[in-house]
Scaffold this active site. Sequence first.
Site, PDB file in Angstrom:
ATOM      1  CD  GLU A   1      10.501   1.535  10.184  1.00 11.79           C
ATOM      2  OE1 GLU A   1      10.342   2.492   9.419  1.00 11.79           O
ATOM      3  OE2 GLU A   1      10.362   0.348   9.829  1.00 11.79           O
TER       4      GLU A   1
ATOM      5  CG  LEU B   1       8.615   2.299   4.553  1.00 11.24           C
ATOM      6  CD1 LEU B   1       8.383   1.108   3.625  1.00 11.24           C
ATOM      7  CD2 LEU B   1       7.289   2.949   4.896  1.00 11.24           C
TER       8      LEU B   1
ATOM      9  CE1 TYR C   1       1.246  -0.388   4.317  1.00 11.78           C
ATOM     10  CE2 TYR C   1       0.281   1.800   4.351  1.00 11.78           C
ATOM     11  CZ  TYR C   1       1.084   0.839   4.924  1.00 11.78           C
ATOM     12  OH  TYR C   1       1.751   1.118   6.097  1.00 11.78           O
TER      13      TYR C   1
ATOM     14  CE  LYS D   1       3.344   3.074   3.014  1.00  9.01           C
ATOM     15  NZ  LYS D   1       3.404   3.072   4.465  1.00  9.01           N
TER      16      LYS D   1
END
Length: 287
Positions: free
Chosen positions: A180, A205, A33, A147
């Site tokens: 992250e 990411l 996505y 992702k």
Amino acid sequence: MSRIAYVNGRYLPHDQAHVHVEDRGYQFSDGVYEVSAVCGGRVIDEEPHLDRLERSLGELRMNLPLPRTALRLVTREVLRRNRVRDGIVYLQVTRGAAARDHPFPEAAEGAVVLTARPVRWPERAADDDGAAVVSMPDGRWGRCDVKSVSLLPNVLAKQAAREKDAYEAWFVDPEGRVTEGSSTNAWIVDDAGRAVTRDLQSNILGGITRRRVIRLAREAGIEVEERPFTLDEAQAAPEAFLTSTTSFVRAIVRIDGRPVGDDKPGPVTLRLRDLYLSYCRGGLSNR
Ligand code: PMP
């Protein structure tokens, strides 16, 4: 006005916008996505989002479901039909519906969904006194660069953060280094005023906002270092912040209950936040 979604070639009211019960996204998280921000009618960093979508799909050995021109047109149409000038557009592509079996099906058509909704960004981002984060072990898979819609660890981490009155959860690797956030990239500012964010490997990411903020910072003469930093280093840093499409640049003022710097957004963070806001408002060039 009812919300309209694009589902496999059709524009449908949300209450009729369904995918198949055997969609592989639903059964296997076999899909990817993108979330893009829309400011003043412009999709921010649309091409980098499409690049990342194409790359994620490639890792799943899938192609873009529609040519880019068509995806851009559908995006515009979804924004128009939902009257979104400031907001987000969500695009999801899965391997589609097939009888449930793990290997790729021979003949499934990718399923494509686009939705949009309004968000009042500029006010929200400009008027912020900072967020709290809590840390937790990073127990995700080894391909966080994709992702993927497989977001269960991220969902659990975000929920745990909210239950501790924090905005975000920071994942920490076994060496004590921050990877992250559950839906954001993590940054600190070091004593020399350099902005530091983890280098891109398969364990984080590659955020589109991260990438843009790196460019804007360098153009403004703020040094950026891409390297890992520990949780201890973050707690002792003068400033910390996070970046993402929906959070923009947001100051972090508490990590695990301990204040960062003097407990309010610091000057480098505020400068980057303002640079990014001007960029989104069209005040800075789109390179
Ligand atoms: N890391 C993770 C795990 C995310 O889900 C996101 C949001 N998509 C980000 C970082 C930030 O990426 P972006 O700036 O492209 O929104």
